[in-house]
Design an enzyme around this catalytic site. Structure first.
Site, mmCIF file in Angstrom:
data_model
loop_
_atom_site.group_PDB
_atom_site.id
_atom_site.type_symbol
_atom_site.label_atom_id
_atom_site.label_comp_id
_atom_site.label_asym_id
_atom_site.label_seq_id
_atom_site.Cartn_x
_atom_site.Cartn_y
_atom_site.Cartn_z
ATOM 1 N N TRP A 166 -40.960 -12.817 20.260
ATOM 2 C CA TRP A 166 -40.873 -12.418 21.668
ATOM 3 C C TRP A 166 -41.704 -11.167 21.932
ATOM 4 O O TRP A 166 -41.507 -10.471 22.930
ATOM 5 C CB TRP A 166 -39.413 -12.181 22.058
ATOM 6 C CG TRP A 166 -38.561 -13.411 21.952
ATOM 7 C CD1 TRP A 166 -38.904 -14.654 22.388
ATOM 8 C CD2 TRP A 166 -37.262 -13.518 21.369
ATOM 9 N NE1 TRP A 166 -37.880 -15.543 22.109
ATOM 10 C CE2 TRP A 166 -36.854 -14.871 21.481
ATOM 11 C CE3 TRP A 166 -36.394 -12.605 20.761
ATOM 12 C CZ2 TRP A 166 -35.637 -15.334 21.002
ATOM 13 C CZ3 TRP A 166 -35.173 -13.066 20.280
ATOM 14 C CH2 TRP A 166 -34.806 -14.422 20.406
ATOM 15 N N GLY A 175 0.787 -1.241 0.000
ATOM 16 C CA GLY A 175 0.000 0.000 0.000
ATOM 17 C C GLY A 175 0.815 1.284 0.000
ATOM 18 O O GLY A 175 0.311 2.327 0.397
ATOM 19 N N GLU A 203 -24.653 -13.375 12.471
ATOM 20 C CA GLU A 203 -25.115 -14.756 12.397
ATOM 21 C C GLU A 203 -26.486 -14.869 11.763
ATOM 22 O O GLU A 203 -26.769 -15.833 11.068
ATOM 23 C CB GLU A 203 -25.134 -15.372 13.804
ATOM 24 C CG GLU A 203 -23.769 -15.867 14.210
ATOM 25 C CD GLU A 203 -23.742 -16.406 15.620
ATOM 26 O OE1 GLU A 203 -24.725 -16.232 16.349
ATOM 27 O OE2 GLU A 203 -22.709 -16.992 15.984
ATOM 28 N N GLU A 219 7.244 4.579 -11.324
ATOM 29 C CA GLU A 219 6.871 3.215 -11.614
ATOM 30 C C GLU A 219 5.619 3.177 -12.494
ATOM 31 O O GLU A 219 5.644 2.686 -13.608
ATOM 32 C CB GLU A 219 6.602 2.506 -10.281
ATOM 33 C CG GLU A 219 6.955 1.058 -10.296
ATOM 34 C CD GLU A 219 6.982 0.500 -8.888
ATOM 35 O OE1 GLU A 219 6.968 1.272 -7.919
ATOM 36 O OE2 GLU A 219 7.014 -0.739 -8.770
#
Lengths: 514, 111
Positions: free
Chosen positions: A326, A44, A313, A70
């Protein structure tokens, strides 16, 4: 005589464009110095350099010069755009200037005798002077220097380039490749001496998962935090250095109590949870952890609080369906703006990315309660070390924001037992609650206990609870049974009435016993 | 900059070999490069060359345009194709080879 001399110990710092790094450096990088950013391929470096310059332009209106050795300027423009940095726009404002030092394979350049980099330096100076730039990045030193064989010249010229940048008075970053993660800083062996400061970006493989880190190796005259800090690279943000926000231990502790969602639990806690507490509920699968989360959120909503749930989950639909079972209407709650649900598979992102996502969501939504269900799901995708860093980062962030958090952890065994998650997090949490199956007389019953509550006394008995269409119902403590926590409860002789009386003498309220 | 070379005509169309020499200031290395380039040209293409000397510190734009990093640098502008050599050219043979200056100018087409 002019007595107006600034103390030499006063170092003016400039923000680096990386808020996390600024925290590590306690303010930023020293102005007018050169900093080497060394790392292996893919760590990075280029992004780091881009952000350093963009940060200067965006936040401080400082012009920048990017010396690319580069990638071509076009390729840099393109990559930067994908990170959300509009270089072309800055170029039009004369805030960004490229010095193209890329190697053109079509142009052969034979070396015949001694040379220097005076031309490159003249070009950088020209770009700096004409735009008034105060930040310069060279990406990368290695790509530039490896074109020339003469090692002596290369070293000398590195020093010359670095000195020229210092003379110009610009704050600069020189990136550099290193071959291996834990060896020499650079391949020429002198890079670290050429620059004032050295930062290391690492990209290592740790138990089959990539782990990026940043370390401040050397920062002359600047008191900084040491060690490796986790780093992640995100689509619209670029490179993010993850640090502990503020210091958890210095964060002010709140004495304000909040409603836990269950009257009986508030009583067990001697008045409720603390405003800025991080709580953990641990239990085997199906013991009611998500139910407790539901009660916690509902308790917040009843007080007019905003809550954020990170569900790793269950899907949003499952979460809402459970809540409905509930007797809680989360769909309406979300529509009213008092709830936000983020349901995502743990495997979708790395742990570092999850942490940043949680932080971003908190900043955006500004909740006063947050629930994370479950930590065990996150633990599954990471190494032990990453997980520990994640927890420390998360808990310190939450405390700093004065948010009440409830996290769940799944115990590995059905009866009793402890999970790895607990071992990691227990010292970081203010409150630990246990949900346990209790086998009594051929029947599975459920037990609830507050194991720990920092800063307050609490009821240490194990209470029985039942679950029905109205949610969780905490009942009185189990009596005549021992060994619940160890997973092998045994009946003990019912306490004699006399002993009961003695016990009550020390515990007149029949409540907290600490 | 004092372009004080007898044969230097600043890109005159009359000659078949045109060079641009990028140097940095008046360092001994710059002077050496100039002298060596002139020597090679005098020996291989006498009276048929021009050298345009550019000081990168005075004309950084030209250095930018030619993507110059290292100095001294000589660029053969004509005849095509372009050729480049970096250094103070102490090795005359190698400079001649890099600039393809073995043969007589007549053999090279001058368009």
């Amino acid at each position: 005589m002019n007595a107006q001399s600034t103390s030499p110990s006063t170092i003016v710092k400039v923000p680096t464009g990386h808020p996390g790094l600024d925290q590590i450096l306690r303010g930023g990088m020293p102005i007018g110095r050169t900093t080497l950013v060394s790392g292996t391929a893919g760590s990075g470096k280029t992004i780091f350099a881009l952000q350093f310059l963009i940060g200067g332009i965006r936040d401080h209106d400082e012009a920048a010069v990017f010396v690319t050795c580069e990638e071509t300027p076009d390729s840099i423009r393109e990559n930067a755009a994908s990170l959300g940095f509009a270089i072309v726009g800055h170029e039009q404002e004369r805030k960004w200037t490229f010095v193209d030092a890329t190697y053109d394979p079509g142009v052969e350049e034979e070396v015949v005798g001694a040379f220097d980099f005076a031309a490159l330096i003249a070009r950088i100076e020209h770009a700096v002077r004409t735009t008034g730039a105060t930040r310069v990045a060279i990406d990368s030193l290695g790509a530039l220097m490896t074109r020339y064989e003469d090692a002596y010249t290369v070293r000398r010229e590195m020093l010359r380039v670095s000195n020229a940048l210092r003379t110009l008075g610009v704050t600069s970053i020189l990136t550099n490749e290193r071959g291996v993660e834990h060896g020499e800083i650079g391949r020429f062996g002198v890079e670290e001496y050429v620059c004032d400061n050295v930062l290391i970006l690492r990209n290592t493989l740790d138990e089959e998962s990539r782990r990026r880190t940043l370390e401040v190796l050397k920062m002359r005259g600047v008191d900084h935090l040491t060690g490796e800090f986790p780093v992640t690279i995100l689509p619209n943000q670029g490179l993010v250095v993850i640090t502990l926000e503020g210091s958890a231990l210095n964060a002010e502790s709140s004495t304000v109590r909040i409603h836990s969602g269950l009257e009986a639990l508030d009583e067990m806690c001697n008045g409720g949870m603390f405003r800025d507490s991080v709580s953990l509920v641990s239990g085997a699968t199906g013991t009611g952890k998500t139910l407790l989360v539901t009660e916690f959120i509902d308790g917040g909503a009843s007080q007019g609080e905003r809550s954020l749930i990170f569900s790793f989950e269950e899907s949003r639909f499952q979460l809402f369906r459970n809540a409905a079972g509930w007797g809680r209407d989360f769909e309406t709650l979300e529509a009213s703006g008092a709830l936000r649900v983020e349901a995502i598979y743990p495997e979708m992102r790395s742990l570092e990315d999850h942490l940043v996502a949680i932080m971003n969501a908190v900043d955006e939504y500004q909740p006063t309660r947050i629930a994370i269900d479950s930590l065990s799901a996150l633990e599954r995708i990471s190494t032990e070390r990453s997980f520990r860093e994640f927890l420390i980062g998360l808990t310190s962030f939450i405390k700093h924001r004065q948010i009440a958090a409830l996290m769940t952890a799944t115990a590995r065994t059905l009866l009793g037992g402890e999970s790895l998650t607990e071992a990691h997090i227990s010292t970081l949490t203010d409150m630990i609650m246990l949900l346990r199956y209790v086998e009594m007389g051929g029947e599975i019953r459920r037990g609830f206990a507050v194991l720990k509550l920092r800063g307050s006394t609490h009821d240490k008995r194990i209470h029985e609870f039942t679950v029905d269409g109205t949610g969780m119902n905490l009942r009185g403590p189990f009596r005549g049974v021992t060994g619940i926590l160890s997973g092998s409860p045994q009946s003990v002789a019912e306490a004699s009435p006399d002993l009961e009386i003695v016990a009550q003498m020390f515990d007149p309220d029949g409540g907290p016993t600490s | 900059m004092n372009h004080d070379f007898a044969n230097e005509t600043g890109g005159a169309p009359g000659v078949s070999h045109q060079f641009r020499l990028f140097i940095a200031g008046s360092s001994p290395r710059s002077a050496r490069a100039r002298a060596n380039l002139v020597r090679v040209c005098d020996e291989t293409v006498p009276d048929d060359y021009s050298i345009d000397v550019v000081d990168v510190q005075e004309q950084p734009d030209l250095a930018e345009e030619f993507s110059v990093l290292a100095t001294p640098l000589v660029v053969r502008l004509a005849p095509p194709p372009s050729r480049r050599a970096v250094g103070d050219f102490t090795d005359l043979q190698r400079l001649a080879a890099a600039m393809d200056l073995y043969r007589l100018p007549q053999e090279e087409s001058t368009t």
